[in-house]
Design an enzyme around this catalytic site. Structure first.
Site, PDB file in Angstrom:
ATOM      1  N   HIS A 112       0.831  -1.202   0.000  1.00  0.00           N
ATOM      2  CA  HIS A 112       0.000   0.000   0.000  1.00  0.00           C
ATOM      3  C   HIS A 112       0.873   1.262   0.000  1.00  0.00           C
ATOM      4  CE1 HIS A 112      -3.672   2.356   1.295  1.00  0.00           C
ATOM      5  NE2 HIS A 112      -2.703   3.170   1.710  1.00  0.00           N
ATOM      6  N   GLU A 113       1.795   1.318   0.936  1.00  0.00           N
ATOM      7  CA  GLU A 113       2.641   2.514   1.023  1.00  0.00           C
ATOM      8  C   GLU A 113       3.553   2.639  -0.192  1.00  0.00           C
ATOM      9  OE1 GLU A 113       1.710   4.622   3.020  1.00  0.00           O
ATOM     10  OE2 GLU A 113       0.512   3.322   4.323  1.00  0.00           O
TER      11      GLU A 113
ATOM     12  N   HIS B 104       1.654   4.450  -2.843  1.00  0.00           N
ATOM     13  CA  HIS B 104       1.733   5.912  -2.686  1.00  0.00           C
ATOM     14  C   HIS B 104       3.093   6.395  -3.181  1.00  0.00           C
ATOM     15  CE1 HIS B 104      -1.973   6.736  -0.611  1.00  0.00           C
ATOM     16  NE2 HIS B 104      -1.698   5.961   0.421  1.00  0.00           N
TER      17      HIS B 104
ATOM     18  N   HIS C 296       3.379   6.590  -6.900  1.00  0.00           N
ATOM     19  CA  HIS C 296       2.648   7.754  -7.384  1.00  0.00           C
ATOM     20  C   HIS C 296       3.529   9.005  -7.270  1.00  0.00           C
ATOM     21  CE1 HIS C 296      -1.660   9.716  -7.331  1.00  0.00           C
ATOM     22  NE2 HIS C 296      -1.070   9.828  -8.497  1.00  0.00           N
TER      23      HIS C 296
HETATM   24 ZN   LIG Z   1      -3.005   5.269   1.963  1.00  0.00          ZN
END
Ligand SMILES: [Zn+2]
Length: 684
Positions: A473-474, A477, A480
């Site tokens: 998940h991290e 980010h 991105h």
């Molecule tokens: Zn998040």
């Protein structure tokens, strides 16, 4: 000023931050210097004789902000991962100065007029999408902060803003005080029946800290959650539940002492007034001005549709818990303090499997190598560790990401393990944002922080599957932020992305942790290397959606309550907090909490933080991430064309374009809810 800044490593850095050289006493002078330089530069830009243009105003503004962030980001990060009293003091001293600086900019009328001239001039049409988006965002934010109001109303706007920020703070403070004031002291070990060793140890530690025998339970989550899930003592569960759900309210053990009721009423009233001042009917509309959702009805329809579809499933799940309790000698009917306990019993009964069973298959070095292999297959990127970097702790590693031709794309610091003086949880932070200037392109740098258990002796740290998902998940980010191709930091990477779309890449990456084809790349036993057994994989998949319907309707209850609270606020009636919550529960909830439940009084997301009329964003972004992953399910998990398209239309574009447009460009159509329903087991 110049005396203080000489030899200040924060001001002299050119590349990566010199972490080992940064001292608390460097912080304030550096920030002072940058802010006064920023003020001078903005004034000089506005004083120039030439008409304002992108190149003589907006672009330099980007560079000024970039320069401040470049110093402030590593300081913020150090404060979160290597906290100490002098650093925290220096950090706290800078916060109000930075906030004053940014308020000044947001209220700068000359800047607003100059920006408007660009937007209304003939140059605007010739600018690129990113440049136009920055101008549009700037004007939008100016209007939302009341800069074009008549003087009287502007003063009112400002006064409200200040009052709101102290009310938010008071809400948090009341909640914190109420949470910390309550304790349950137990000396009879029999009452701990069912509680895991780790929970007992924590309670024992709390007791020792207070000089008491036995065990002390508190309302902090690491104490509260296990009591609700595992404590066989029903009276203990009831007592802890009541204390928790009445925090900072007129009810329960602390009744009235830290009551948030008037604070919430004031927050609702003032936010409504803010929205009205700048031309909206209500605060829900105001909130949507910065989001992907356009109309308030769009949000309501979305939440209600999802509720309608998931409620039958949630009802079946609740019935299953009730059945399980009845056949295993549990109480009937089940109360709110029984449901988590019997759910946990049912979960163990149905799946005979725990997170701990998976740990041996997820040693950190393999998980990292596997995650990097996933992005190599998807995007053709190479992730490589670099040794001998200046970091803040020996555990921290530094990695570079390169494209297929070896070109640098970005880099990140990885700080995986829990330790004292490091903030809990997992997060991605920006170290350096991408910017292109006359000197060339500055590549983005990210901070990835987790709090996994550190390795013991020579053995690697072993992760649970949930922790593996958190890491992906991290990293999502991080991708991105790092893979952006946008040259202006205010809309590059995650900057400027609508709040309800920003979780798309992160939730998207989580999907790979659930697919056999991806797990085969890294899940292997840390002793003998055997792959994750099929039986364990099937159990893990089966347990994935345990009570997904109940979780879904609970999130929808919060989201609908939050949104309607701000949408339907009527100054003549005042806030109808409890009655509205009851109405929403009537509509979407399956388990009705007891009358004394004061959930709203502890709902810090919408009263103490930035989620007001925006809690729906969590589910909204999940639709996007599920639907985006749905395309990979159609074309193949590592289909090159699909992944390249995801890279070019989502990851590289940052906030330079509207989130809906980017999604449509990737998916070839508007987002649909089907994939989320399928992934969460609501639809087949
Ligand atoms: Zn998040």
């Amino acid at each position: 000023m110049s005396l203080d800044t000489n030899g200040n490593p924060l001001l002299e850095m050119t590349g990566l931050p010199p972490f080992s050289a940064i001292r608390p006493e460097h912080v304030s002078p550096a920030i002072e210097h940058l802010l006064s330089q920023g003020r001078e530069n903005v004034a000089r830009l506005l004083d120039q004789a030439a008409a304002p243009t992108w190149g003589n105003l907006m672009e330099p503004l980007e560079a000024i902000e970039h320069r401040i962030n470049r110093v402030w980001s590593p300081v913020t990060h150090l404060q979160a991962v290597a906290d100490n009293a002098p650093l925290r003091e220096a950090y706290n001293a800078c916060l109000p100065r930075l906030s004053a600086y940014h308020t000044e900019l947001a209220q700068n009328e000359r800047l607003y007029r100059a920006c408007r001239r660009i937007a209304e001039g003939e140059e605007y049409g010739r600018l690129g999408v990113a440049e136009r988006k920055i101008i549009d965002n700037t004007l939008r934010d100016f209007r939302l902060s009341g800069v074009d109001l008549p003087p009287e109303q502007r003063r009112r706007f400002k006064a409200i803003s200040e009052e709101l920020s102290s009310l938010k703070n008071r809400f948090q403070q009341n909640l914190l005080d109420a949470t910390q004031s309550w304790k349950k002291h137990i000396t009879d070990e029999a009452r701990l029946e069912g509680l895991p060793d780790s929970t007992r140890a924590l309670a024992r530690q709390s007791a020792e800290r207070e000089g008491l025998d036995g065990w002390v339970f508190t309302l902090d989550l690491p104490s509260y959650m296990p009591v609700m899930s595992y404590a066989g003592d029903r009276e203990l569960r009831r007592e802890v539940y009541e204390a928790y759900v009445t925090r900072a309210s007129d009810h329960g053990p602390g009744g009235g002492r830290w009551d948030n009721t008037p604070v919430m009423e004031d927050i609702l009233r003032l936010r409504h007034e803010t929205a009205r001042l700048v031309g909206f009917d209500n605060y829900a509309q105001y909130s949507l001005a910065r989001k992907m959702a356009r109309e308030t009805d769009e949000v309501l329809d979305f939440l209600r549709d999802l509720a309608l579809r998931s409620k039958p499933m949630a009802e079946r799940e609740l019935a299953a818990v009730q059945d399980h309790a009845r056949t295993h000698g549990g109480p009937h009917p089940l109360e709110a303090w029984d449901v988590p306990y019997y759910s946990e019993q049912l979960r163990r009964h149905a799946y005979a499997f725990s997170q701990e069973d998976l740990r041996p298959y997820f040693p950190v070095p393999q998980v990292l190598a596997g995650m990097f292999e996933v992005v190599r297959r998807l995007f053709g990127l190479e992730v490589q560790a670099c040794g001998d970097m200046d970091v803040w702790h020996p555990d921290v590693r530094y990695f570079e990401i390169r494209g297929p031709a070896g070109e640098p794309r970005g880099s990140f610091y990885l700080d995986l393990y829990a330790r004292p003086h490091k903030r809990g949880g997992a997060w991605m932070g920006q170290c350096i944002g991408r910017i292109k200037t006359s000197c060339g392109v500055t590549q983005p740098v990210a901070f990835l922080s987790c709090n996994f258990a550190p390795p013991l002796g020579d053995d690697p740290s072993l992760l649970t599957h949930r922790e593996v998902t958190t890491l992906f998940h991290e990293f999502g980010h991080g991708l991105h932020h790092m893979l952006t191709r946008i040259d202006y930091p205010s809309v590059a990477g995650i900057s400027g992305v609508a709040w309800d779309a920003v979780e798309l890449p992160s939730q998207f990456m989580e999907n790979w942790c659930w697919e056999r084809e991806a797990l085969n790349l890294f899940a292997g036993h840390h002793r003998h290397g055997a792959p994750l057994p099929e039986e364990l994989f099937m159990k893990m998949r089966a347990a994935r959606n345990f009570q997904a319907g109940m979780q879904m309707v609970r999130q929808l209850e919060f989201a609908l309550f939050d949104f309607r609270l701000y949408l339907e606020y009527d100054p003549a009636q005042g806030a109808r907090i409890q009655s509205l919550l009851d109405e929403v529960r009537e509509e979407v909830a399956v388990a009705r909490p007891p009358e004394f439940n004061r959930f709203a009084h502890g709902f810090w997301h919408i009263f103490g933080s930035g989620y007001a009329a925006g809690y729906y964003s969590y589910k909204w972004a999940e639709v996007l991430s599920s639907d985006a992953f749905g395309r990979f399910e159609e074309t193949g998990l590592f289909d090159r064309e699909t992944s390249q398209r995801f890279l070019h239309t989502i990851l590289e574009q940052g906030g330079s374009r509207d989130a809906t447009d980017l999604f449509v460009e990737f998916r070839g159509r508007q987002p649909r809810i089907d994939a989320l329903l399928r992934h969460s087991g609501v639809a087949p």
